[in-house]
Write an enzyme that holds these catalytic residues in place. Structure first.
Site: not given
Length: 259
Positions: A13, A15, A99, A101, A171, A177, A217
């Protein structure tokens, strides 16, 4: 390998990074490193503006193309949106939906993710449906509750025959991150729980075909241990996907375990 029926999937991904030229450049490097192998399904998910240039690069390789989002309607007055058909036109195979986000910054709900999932399946796209908990939710002991709500909400109306196309990505939002990672055991525990929930929704046989990716991650340093877990069928890769060498190292980890 988890089971002979499930082939590892390593999906990058990208992003909101890389313009169309930079995306094509990265895709070329990925193709030259892992574009010939067939043990592992490999997919890159560039931004919409780089989809066409990347599509041309991966076209004759074993690297598949994914998008980072799509709208659930086929066409119409939805300024700024992209439909499944537009993605198919560029030979897109996968699409990331829901996702964390998108949920956090753009207000996507389980109901919206559900409409998108059904639209993707109807268009022969493979949805990578994301679920996962925040740090607060984990600390409050609500991991299973949160994931159950997201999974059930996203998969309303999804039938057992969609199992081969359906991908779930777990996730742990607190591990994205932040430098924190779930231990392989912690990740496996949630993946096993997800498979169990899927069995309740689409039946055990179908649930066993669904690939469940880890999206917290994954890096070359921890990939071997994560991918060795029974219910971890690959990774949805963020940072490590933006460098061809680190992304290829993850594919190689999966390759070793596929043998």
């Amino acid at each position: 390998m988890s089971t002979s029926a499930r082939k590892y999937l390593i999906a990058g991904n990208w992003k909101m990074n890389l313009n169309s030229a930079e995306g094509a450049e990265l895709a070329k490097d990925v193709v030259s490193l892992v574009g010939a192998q067939t043990d592992v399904t490999v997919c890159v998910c560039p931004t919409f503006t780089a989809l066409e240039s990347v599509s041309q690069v991966v076209n004759n390789s074993n690297i598949q193309l994914g998008a980072q989002n799509m709208h659930f309607e086929a066409s119409g007055a939805y300024t700024g949106e992209i439909s499944a058909e537009m993605l198919r036109h560029l030979f897109t195979n996968f699409v990331i939906l829901g996702h964390s986000e998108r949920r956090e910054y753009f207000g996507e709900t389980d109901a919206i993710v559900n409409k998108k999932t059904l639209a993707a399946l109807a268009a022969n796209l493979k949805p990578i449906v994301c679920v996962g908990e925040t740090l607060e939710e984990r600390e409050a002991g609500k991991v299973n509750e949160v994931i159950k709500t997201q999974l059930e909400g996203a998969l309303v109306g999804v039938e057992a025959d969609a199992a081969d196309a359906l991908v779930i990505a777990y996730e742990p939002v607190w591990a994205i991150g932040t430098g924190k990672t779930a231990t392989p055991e912690m990740a496996e525990e949630v993946h096993a729980e997800i498979r169990c929930m899927l069995a309740g929704l689409i039946g055990e046989e179908a649930a066993d075909k669904v690939r469940i990716l880890y999206g917290g991650s994954m890096k070359p340093e921890n990939a071997d241990d994560l991918l060795a877990q029974k219910n971890i069928d690959g990774g949805l890769i963020g940072g490590a996907a933006l460098k061809a060498n680190s992304f290829a190292a993850l594919v190689e980890s999966a390759q070793k375990l596929s043998k």
